[in-house]
Design an enzyme around this catalytic site. Sequence first.
Site, PDB file in Angstrom:
ATOM      1  N   VAL A 123       0.699   4.781   5.416  1.00  0.00           N
ATOM      2  CA  VAL A 123       0.285   3.624   6.215  1.00  0.00           C
ATOM      3  C   VAL A 123       1.477   2.690   6.450  1.00  0.00           C
ATOM      4  CG1 VAL A 123      -1.289   1.651   6.328  1.00  0.00           C
ATOM      5  CG2 VAL A 123      -2.106   3.824   5.457  1.00  0.00           C
ATOM      6  N   GLY A 124       2.384   2.645   5.491  1.00  0.00           N
ATOM      7  CA  GLY A 124       3.607   1.834   5.669  1.00  0.00           C
ATOM      8  C   GLY A 124       4.324   2.202   6.959  1.00  0.00           C
TER       9      GLY A 124
ATOM     10  N   GLU B 212       5.709  -3.194   0.682  1.00  0.00           N
ATOM     11  CA  GLU B 212       5.638  -3.045  -0.778  1.00  0.00           C
ATOM     12  C   GLU B 212       4.915  -1.737  -1.047  1.00  0.00           C
ATOM     13  OE1 GLU B 212       6.819  -4.996  -3.221  1.00  0.00           O
ATOM     14  OE2 GLU B 212       7.633  -6.574  -1.950  1.00  0.00           O
TER      15      GLU B 212
ATOM     16  N   GLY C 220       0.829  -1.202   0.000  1.00  0.00           N
ATOM     17  CA  GLY C 220       0.000   0.000   0.000  1.00  0.00           C
ATOM     18  C   GLY C 220       0.860   1.247   0.000  1.00  0.00           C
TER      19      GLY C 220
ATOM     20  N   CYS D 209       1.168   0.056  -9.263  1.00  0.00           N
ATOM     21  CA  CYS D 209       2.292   0.655  -8.532  1.00  0.00           C
ATOM     22  C   CYS D 209       3.530   0.827  -9.402  1.00  0.00           C
ATOM     23  CB  CYS D 209       2.624  -0.185  -7.304  1.00  0.00           C
ATOM     24  SG  CYS D 209       2.929  -1.908  -7.719  1.00  0.00           S
TER      25      CYS D 209
HETATM   26  P1  NAD Z   1      -5.336   0.666   0.357  1.00  0.00           P
HETATM   27  O1  NAD Z   1      -6.195   1.847   0.662  1.00  0.00           O
HETATM   28  O2  NAD Z   1      -5.968  -0.576  -0.188  1.00  0.00           O
HETATM   29  O3  NAD Z   1      -4.527   0.343   1.683  1.00  0.00           O
HETATM   30  C1  NAD Z   1      -3.677  -0.756   1.759  1.00  0.00           C
HETATM   31  C2  NAD Z   1      -4.035  -1.572   2.973  1.00  0.00           C
HETATM   32  O4  NAD Z   1      -3.715  -0.836   4.134  1.00  0.00           O
HETATM   33  C3  NAD Z   1      -5.526  -1.934   3.058  1.00  0.00           C
HETATM   34  O5  NAD Z   1      -5.677  -3.298   3.373  1.00  0.00           O
HETATM   35  C4  NAD Z   1      -6.030  -1.033   4.160  1.00  0.00           C
HETATM   36  O6  NAD Z   1      -7.108  -1.584   4.889  1.00  0.00           O
HETATM   37  C5  NAD Z   1      -4.810  -0.897   5.035  1.00  0.00           C
HETATM   38  N1  NAD Z   1      -4.831   0.314   5.854  1.00  0.00           N
HETATM   39  C6  NAD Z   1      -5.318   1.529   5.507  1.00  0.00           C
HETATM   40  N2  NAD Z   1      -5.165   2.403   6.523  1.00  0.00           N
HETATM   41  C7  NAD Z   1      -4.551   1.717   7.503  1.00  0.00           C
HETATM   42  C8  NAD Z   1      -4.090   2.073   8.808  1.00  0.00           C
HETATM   43  N3  NAD Z   1      -4.243   3.302   9.296  1.00  0.00           N
HETATM   44  N4  NAD Z   1      -3.494   1.114   9.550  1.00  0.00           N
HETATM   45  C9  NAD Z   1      -3.322  -0.131   9.058  1.00  0.00           C
HETATM   46  N5  NAD Z   1      -3.720  -0.511   7.832  1.00  0.00           N
HETATM   47  C10 NAD Z   1      -4.324   0.388   7.068  1.00  0.00           C
HETATM   48  O7  NAD Z   1      -4.214   1.017  -0.653  1.00  0.00           O
HETATM   49  P2  NAD Z   1      -3.457   2.389  -0.895  1.00  0.00           P
HETATM   50  O8  NAD Z   1      -2.629   2.722   0.288  1.00  0.00           O
HETATM   51  O9  NAD Z   1      -4.361   3.392  -1.511  1.00  0.00           O
HETATM   52  O10 NAD Z   1      -2.518   1.808  -2.053  1.00  0.00           O
HETATM   53  C11 NAD Z   1      -1.970   2.610  -3.001  1.00  0.00           C
HETATM   54  C12 NAD Z   1      -0.492   2.660  -2.804  1.00  0.00           C
HETATM   55  O11 NAD Z   1       0.021   1.344  -2.735  1.00  0.00           O
HETATM   56  C13 NAD Z   1       0.225   3.339  -3.923  1.00  0.00           C
HETATM   57  O12 NAD Z   1       1.251   4.129  -3.377  1.00  0.00           O
HETATM   58  C14 NAD Z   1       0.817   2.182  -4.693  1.00  0.00           C
HETATM   59  O13 NAD Z   1       1.953   2.515  -5.442  1.00  0.00           O
HETATM   60  C15 NAD Z   1       1.118   1.216  -3.611  1.00  0.00           C
HETATM   61  N6  NAD Z   1       1.140  -0.143  -4.114  1.00  0.00           N
HETATM   62  C16 NAD Z   1       2.293  -0.817  -4.072  1.00  0.00           C
HETATM   63  C17 NAD Z   1       2.356  -2.091  -4.591  1.00  0.00           C
HETATM   64  C18 NAD Z   1       3.611  -2.891  -4.560  1.00  0.00           C
HETATM   65  O14 NAD Z   1       3.532  -4.080  -4.850  1.00  0.00           O
HETATM   66  N7  NAD Z   1       4.752  -2.316  -4.230  1.00  0.00           N
HETATM   67  C19 NAD Z   1       1.219  -2.659  -5.146  1.00  0.00           C
HETATM   68  C20 NAD Z   1       0.043  -1.932  -5.147  1.00  0.00           C
HETATM   69  C21 NAD Z   1      -0.004  -0.670  -4.634  1.00  0.00           C
END
Ligand code: NAD
Length: 460
Positions: free
Chosen positions: A196-197, A214, A192, A248
């Site tokens: 959040v990471g 990731e 994600g 991503c």
């Molecule tokens: P998302 O909103 O689906 O969130 C990812 C996960 O984090 C979800 O399961 C969500 O429930 C959880 N989450 C959200 N807030 C949280 C919190 N406060 N605490 C714990 N968990 C929480 O996805 P997103 O963040 O919108 O994803 C988009 C980003 O992810 C982009 O930056 C994209 O580049 C990156 N991404 C990376 C990869 C990769 O493989 N490297 C793949 C897809 C997306």
Amino acid sequence: MTNESRAVLPVFERLQQSFVLGKTRTYAWRKAQLDALQRMLSENEQAFAEALRADLGKSETEAFTTEIGFLISDIRHTKKHLRQWMKAQKVSTPVLAQPARSYLQPEPLGTVLIIGAWNYPVQLTLAPYVAALAAGNCAILKPSELAPTSSALMASLVPKYLDGDAVAVIEGDKETASKLLSLPFEHIFYTGGEVVGKIVMQAAAQHLTPVTLELGGKSPCVVEANTNIQTTARRIVWGKWTNAGQTCIAPDYVLVERGCANALTEALTQELRRQFGNQPLKSKDYGRIVNARHLGRLKQYIDGQEIIIGGQCDEAELKLAPTVILNPDIDTPVMQEEIFGPVLPVIEVSSVAEAMDFIKRRPKPLAAYLFSEQQATQNTFVEEISAGSICINDTMMFMANPQLPFGGVGHSGMGRYHGKFGFDTFSHQKSVMKRSFWFDVAIRYAPASARKRYLLKKLL
Ligand code: NAD
């Protein structure tokens, strides 16, 4: 343990119990579960395709190539090599420790947490699980709530096909995610965004849990003059507008040598028409934006920009046409934030060297692309650009090779998976030395002496 975490605690404890009893360790169990996961995907291919269409408007072909087919091929590769990956790896033993046998024994970590993202909701939840399962772990899977149909489908199918004592799908939003994050998992695999990471990493620190993050970022794409412009455009269009740019590793923006900027934008325009027709908003091969909030964000990016093609929007259907903009100001949001949608800025530069300087001054991307037929330019790019993955003369294709690890560097993430790299992520390489009693060199034991010291110096 907080009150919040008590709700998910029974599931966690059930899995922990199976792990402690050694249920997931044998080759036979892992192989049977991988077979079952493969069956789950192939027997429900249509249901998955429908869920992905409901969540993101994905075409059946896209659903298969980037999610279901991708996973089936990942499972096949894993099954083919699993016995080999599970084997201990012998290493040499120095004279001082002889006689002995030394080796690395991969062992599963325990119960792990996998948090998936919405853009490839099935692949990004189940591909890490293939690796965790192959390595002999129990796992809780938390799919993204922003792809609710896919999430619900996985939650209903997983218990029907897989061993419920070793894997569970827990659906929910960030509240659920934070409950899960308070538990003492042995590994957390998160896909994600960066914000959040950081939350995930902070929560993991409470239990000293290792993490794989990731993440994403702005993946650049550099185009040198005199390359094969038609094929370049076709491959950029594929990489950028698959899943309506919500990938991503999609090229986030293009840096093109000034001499061929016109040729490139014309070729992109032609190619977009060829792939999605004159009314891309109606094309069944073109996906939609995940929700209205993201659509609003993307529309703001193109406000006031010089649009070469696209810009049309269907609010009701959550669709934004493939859009190319020319030379946006670097200080505007479209060049400051990850786009993660169907907008492609094309920026003219005087040379590939200038483009590389631009990239090097920014956070390390998840992927970096170069289109060039010059061997020297290719070598310099590979040598000097730091990115999770690099692809020369194409976009995203490295994903098709399980021999190449996938993961970020710096702000684009940490850790990696796919193929053996995923197995290693979810394993501990335990170092083992086996000695026997038949020979015991006394020089390490007290009382010390000058002669023992002399020999030790020779042997160490
Ligand atoms: P998302 O909103 O689906 O969130 C990812 C996960 O984090 C979800 O399961 C969500 O429930 C959880 N989450 C959200 N807030 C949280 C919190 N406060 N605490 C714990 N968990 C929480 O996805 P997103 O963040 O919108 O994803 C988009 C980003 O992810 C982009 O930056 C994209 O580049 C990156 N991404 C990376 C990869 C990769 O493989 N490297 C793949 C897809 C997306």
